[in-house]
Design an enzyme around this catalytic site. Structure first.
Site, PDB file in Angstrom:
ATOM      1  N   THR A 172       0.856  -1.168   0.107  1.00  0.00           N
ATOM      2  CA  THR A 172      -0.090  -0.039  -0.021  1.00  0.00           C
ATOM      3  C   THR A 172       0.904   1.289   0.094  1.00  0.00           C
ATOM      4  O   THR A 172       1.746   1.373   0.647  1.00  0.00           O
ATOM      5  CB  THR A 172      -0.861  -0.095   1.410  1.00  0.00           C
ATOM      6  OG1 THR A 172      -1.771  -1.255   0.966  1.00  0.00           O
ATOM      7  CG2 THR A 172      -1.811   1.393   1.320  1.00  0.00           C
ATOM      8  N   PHE A 174       0.989   5.074   0.805  1.00  0.00           N
ATOM      9  CA  PHE A 174       0.550   6.361   1.514  1.00  0.00           C
ATOM     10  C   PHE A 174       1.237   7.592   1.298  1.00  0.00           C
ATOM     11  O   PHE A 174       2.315   7.675   0.818  1.00  0.00           O
ATOM     12  CB  PHE A 174       0.764   5.820   3.323  1.00  0.00           C
ATOM     13  CG  PHE A 174       0.140   4.851   3.566  1.00  0.00           C
ATOM     14  CD1 PHE A 174      -1.016   4.862   4.140  1.00  0.00           C
ATOM     15  CD2 PHE A 174       0.684   3.626   3.515  1.00  0.00           C
ATOM     16  CE1 PHE A 174      -1.634   3.726   4.833  1.00  0.00           C
ATOM     17  CE2 PHE A 174      -0.005   2.369   3.924  1.00  0.00           C
ATOM     18  CZ  PHE A 174      -1.120   2.511   4.803  1.00  0.00           C
TER      19      PHE A 174
END
Length: 277
Positions: A172, A174
């Site tokens: 992921t 960010f």
């Protein structure tokens, strides 16, 4: 005074893990929603916001791109977090005792092979860390949670199986955001610039707007469109490019972009995370 970084979710969420990894010297502050994260920083209750924008398996995070342009915050850094999923249960529980696993539906789908192999039924929970908290509170040895090891530490659960995700490269990305922009050159892997824009209502406007990046040799790593204002005719584009706005090729490309657009807003200039390569 210890500085604070806000994230969305319960303590132990993967966004909390991102805070822990990227800013270990800061106090992580949990918030209920992405809007709450933004408000917490904008109001001065926290110094930075940690917001997930995309995942290698499930694509972009819903609502984030809609919130960024009007957030009043600026991107100052990025962080890539490897999503390792673990099976957590009450202390002393054996794997063969577990009958159900609770977690966010996304994580349940990412551990399909492991759960099927061990005959564990999937139960949808609100989120990952919240599921770990629920397992700790229920005290049922037949119930386990899929979450981070950090969640296990926080809620006093044992790790029965580590890294059980089906995809070994699940990551992921960010964005770390602050109240003030930082245009200084920093980091050792080059700079990134993120911006949003709307094209003018002329034929081939998007094609022409993008041409300046190609002719000036500027690498665009992301271009996404999304509707704004509930209209099919109002489309906004989000883009990430390699380079700093003061780099001559980037400056020329942005100047050309400005000619074919009705609105351009730079969201941030920040160092590229080495893990993006």
């Amino acid at each position: 005074m210890t500085k604070k970084i806000a994230f969305q979710g319960e303590p132990g969420a993967y966004s909390h893990q991102a805070c822990h990894d990227a800013r270990p010297d800061m106090e992580a502050v949990p918030c209920k929603t992405f809007e709450d994260v933004i408000d917490t920083v904008r109001d001065g209750a926290a110094d930075l916001a940690m917001l997930p924008v995309e995942n290698t398996t499930y694509g972009r995070v819903a609502d984030i791109h809609r919130l960024l342009p009007d957030s009043g915050l600026h991107i100052v850094d990025e962080a890539f977090v490897r999503v390792h999923i673990n099976l957590l249960a009450l202390p002393g529980t054996r794997l063969e005792q577990v009958e159900t696993a609770i977690s966010h539906t996304v994580l349940l789908g990412q551990c399909h092979d492991f759960l099927r192999r061990h005959g564990i039924h999937r139960v949808t929970g609100a989120d990952t860390a919240g599921s770990a908290k629920l397992v700790a509170e229920h005290g049922d040895r037949t119930q386990a949670a899929l979450a981070s090891e950090l969640a296990g530490e926080i809620y006093g659960l044992d790790v029965l199986a580590r890294h059980i995700e089906d995809q070994s490269n699940n990551t992921t990305r960010f964005l770390i955001m602050a109240r003030a922009p930082d245009f200084s050159r920093r980091g050792s892997d080059g700079m990134m610039t993120s911006f949003v824009f709307r094209v003018r209502n002329i034929p081939a406007a998007l094609y022409k707007a993008m041409g300046g990046f190609a002719t000036n040799g500027v690498n665009m790593t992301k271009l996404e469109s999304y509707m704004v204002g509930g209209s099919f005719l109002a489309t906004q584009f989000y883009a990430d490019i390699e380079g700093h706005p003061e780099d001559p090729p980037v400056a020329r490309a942005l100047e050309e972009l400005d000619y074919f657009t009705s609105d351009v807003k730079v969201l941030g200039v920040y160092p590229a995370d080495p893990r993006r390569h």
